[in-house]
Design a protein around this motif. Structure first.
Motif, PDB file in Angstrom:
ATOM      1  N   MET A  49       0.844  -1.186   0.000  1.00  0.00           N
ATOM      2  CA  MET A  49       0.000   0.000   0.000  1.00  0.00           C
ATOM      3  C   MET A  49       0.885   1.243   0.000  1.00  0.00           C
ATOM      4  N   THR A  50       0.435   2.253  -0.716  1.00  0.00           N
ATOM      5  CA  THR A  50       1.193   3.492  -0.798  1.00  0.00           C
ATOM      6  C   THR A  50       1.139   4.231   0.529  1.00  0.00           C
ATOM      7  N   ASP A  51       2.269   4.808   0.932  1.00  0.00           N
ATOM      8  CA  ASP A  51       2.342   5.629   2.137  1.00  0.00           C
ATOM      9  C   ASP A  51       1.899   7.037   1.755  1.00  0.00           C
ATOM     10  N   PHE A  52       0.652   7.378   2.098  1.00  0.00           N
ATOM     11  CA  PHE A  52       0.105   8.663   1.691  1.00  0.00           C
ATOM     12  C   PHE A  52       0.641   9.830   2.515  1.00  0.00           C
ATOM     13  N   THR A  53       1.501   9.563   3.496  1.00  0.00           N
ATOM     14  CA  THR A  53       2.136  10.653   4.237  1.00  0.00           C
ATOM     15  C   THR A  53       3.438  11.074   3.563  1.00  0.00           C
ATOM     16  N   ASP A  54       3.949  10.261   2.643  1.00  0.00           N
ATOM     17  CA  ASP A  54       5.184  10.550   1.920  1.00  0.00           C
ATOM     18  C   ASP A  54       4.823  11.151   0.570  1.00  0.00           C
ATOM     19  N   LYS A  55       5.110  12.445   0.384  1.00  0.00           N
ATOM     20  CA  LYS A  55       4.703  13.156  -0.827  1.00  0.00           C
ATOM     21  C   LYS A  55       5.259  12.531  -2.099  1.00  0.00           C
ATOM     22  N   ALA A  56       6.511  12.113  -2.090  1.00  0.00           N
ATOM     23  CA  ALA A  56       7.116  11.529  -3.297  1.00  0.00           C
ATOM     24  C   ALA A  56       6.397  10.243  -3.707  1.00  0.00           C
ATOM     25  N   SER A  57       6.067   9.397  -2.738  1.00  0.00           N
ATOM     26  CA  SER A  57       5.351   8.156  -3.034  1.00  0.00           C
ATOM     27  C   SER A  57       3.950   8.448  -3.552  1.00  0.00           C
ATOM     28  N   LEU A  58       3.276   9.385  -2.922  1.00  0.00           N
ATOM     29  CA  LEU A  58       1.928   9.752  -3.359  1.00  0.00           C
ATOM     30  C   LEU A  58       1.959  10.327  -4.770  1.00  0.00           C
ATOM     31  N   ASP A  59       2.916  11.207  -5.054  1.00  0.00           N
ATOM     32  CA  ASP A  59       3.030  11.795  -6.391  1.00  0.00           C
ATOM     33  C   ASP A  59       3.270  10.719  -7.445  1.00  0.00           C
ATOM     34  N   ALA A  60       4.151   9.768  -7.157  1.00  0.00           N
ATOM     35  CA  ALA A  60       4.441   8.686  -8.103  1.00  0.00           C
ATOM     36  C   ALA A  60       3.192   7.834  -8.339  1.00  0.00           C
ATOM     37  N   PHE A  61       2.481   7.501  -7.266  1.00  0.00           N
ATOM     38  CA  PHE A  61       1.243   6.725  -7.353  1.00  0.00           C
ATOM     39  C   PHE A  61       0.223   7.459  -8.222  1.00  0.00           C
ATOM     40  N   ASN A  62       0.037   8.762  -7.939  1.00  0.00           N
ATOM     41  CA  ASN A  62      -0.931   9.561  -8.687  1.00  0.00           C
ATOM     42  C   ASN A  62      -0.552   9.695 -10.158  1.00  0.00           C
ATOM     43  N   ASN A  63       0.739   9.843 -10.449  1.00  0.00           N
ATOM     44  CA  ASN A  63       1.172  10.007 -11.837  1.00  0.00           C
ATOM     45  C   ASN A  63       0.825   8.796 -12.690  1.00  0.00           C
ATOM     46  N   VAL A  64       0.933   7.603 -12.128  1.00  0.00           N
ATOM     47  CA  VAL A  64       0.561   6.385 -12.855  1.00  0.00           C
ATOM     48  C   VAL A  64      -0.940   6.410 -13.177  1.00  0.00           C
ATOM     49  N   ILE A  65      -1.747   6.803 -12.202  1.00  0.00           N
ATOM     50  CA  ILE A  65      -3.203   6.867 -12.408  1.00  0.00           C
ATOM     51  C   ILE A  65      -3.537   7.913 -13.467  1.00  0.00           C
ATOM     52  N   ILE A  66      -2.914   9.081 -13.387  1.00  0.00           N
ATOM     53  CA  ILE A  66      -3.174  10.162 -14.342  1.00  0.00           C
ATOM     54  C   ILE A  66      -2.842   9.708 -15.769  1.00  0.00           C
ATOM     55  N   GLU A  67      -1.698   9.071 -15.939  1.00  0.00           N
ATOM     56  CA  GLU A  67      -1.301   8.592 -17.271  1.00  0.00           C
ATOM     57  C   GLU A  67      -2.295   7.561 -17.801  1.00  0.00           C
ATOM     58  N   GLU A  68      -2.695   6.620 -16.963  1.00  0.00           N
ATOM     59  CA  GLU A  68      -3.648   5.594 -17.390  1.00  0.00           C
ATOM     60  C   GLU A  68      -5.001   6.225 -17.708  1.00  0.00           C
ATOM     61  N   PHE A  69      -5.452   7.148 -16.885  1.00  0.00           N
ATOM     62  CA  PHE A  69      -6.721   7.854 -17.089  1.00  0.00           C
ATOM     63  C   PHE A  69      -6.732   8.516 -18.462  1.00  0.00           C
ATOM     64  N   ARG A  70      -5.684   9.271 -18.765  1.00  0.00           N
ATOM     65  CA  ARG A  70      -5.628  10.013 -20.031  1.00  0.00           C
ATOM     66  C   ARG A  70      -5.446   9.095 -21.234  1.00  0.00           C
ATOM     67  N   ALA A  71      -4.766   7.984 -21.049  1.00  0.00           N
ATOM     68  CA  ALA A  71      -4.541   7.046 -22.151  1.00  0.00           C
ATOM     69  C   ALA A  71      -5.789   6.226 -22.481  1.00  0.00           C
ATOM     70  N   ASN A  72      -6.711   6.112 -21.519  1.00  0.00           N
ATOM     71  CA  ASN A  72      -7.873   5.225 -21.669  1.00  0.00           C
ATOM     72  C   ASN A  72      -9.207   5.942 -21.488  1.00  0.00           C
TER      73      ASN A  72
END
Length: 143
Positions: A1-24
């Motif tokens: 599970m992503t550590d949502f208190t760590d900004k870098a981990s959250l940003d990386a997690f979100n970036n994957v979702i954003i890319e998939e969202f826009r691609a699909n």
């Protein structure tokens, strides 16, 4: 599970979702498969820079509602602070893109809406149970 208190981990997690969202055309798999998602662009409260966040949304009583849950963390997500400072934002829903104005639900309306939200998405009940803060709800209205 992503550590949502760590900004870098959250940003990386979100970036994957954003890319998939826009691609699909707004459809993603993984933990959000089948969920209604949007991309919310707020204006940074301090920086004034655009900030992009993928979020689940639910339609309750005809209103588009987003939830400041941060998976039940003890702090609000950054986008909550940004919307409180500047309620004008932009959303991408599927292939549609438009400006919105956010309205934080006042306590009585939030308390009446949260059980309806949990009925549609029980995980949000778990998130509220895991934190002492009141998880805020925002209605997004097309500008």
């Amino acid at each position: 599970m992503t550590d949502f208190t760590d900004k870098a981990s959250l940003d990386a997690f979100n970036n994957v979702i954003i890319e998939e969202f826009r691609a699909n055309s707004g459809v993603v798999g993984g933990p959000f498969e089948g969920a209604t998602l949007l991309l919310l662009t707020t204006t940074g409260a301090k920086s004034g820079q655009p900030r992009l966040s993928p979020l689940a949304y639910l339609t309750i009583d005809g209103k588009m509602i987003i939830v400041g849950s941060k998976a039940g963390a003890d702090t609000n997500p950054h986008w909550v602070h940004n919307l409180r400072a500047n309620p004008r934002a932009h959303v991408e829903v599927g292939t549609d893109s438009y400006d919105v104005v956010a309205r934080e639900l006042p306590a009585d309306e939030r308390d009446a809406t949260y059980p309806k939200l949990v009925e549609l998405a029980p995980t949000f009940g778990d998130y509220q149970a895991n934190t002492s803060r009141v998880i805020p709800l925002f209605e997004l209205q097309r500008a």
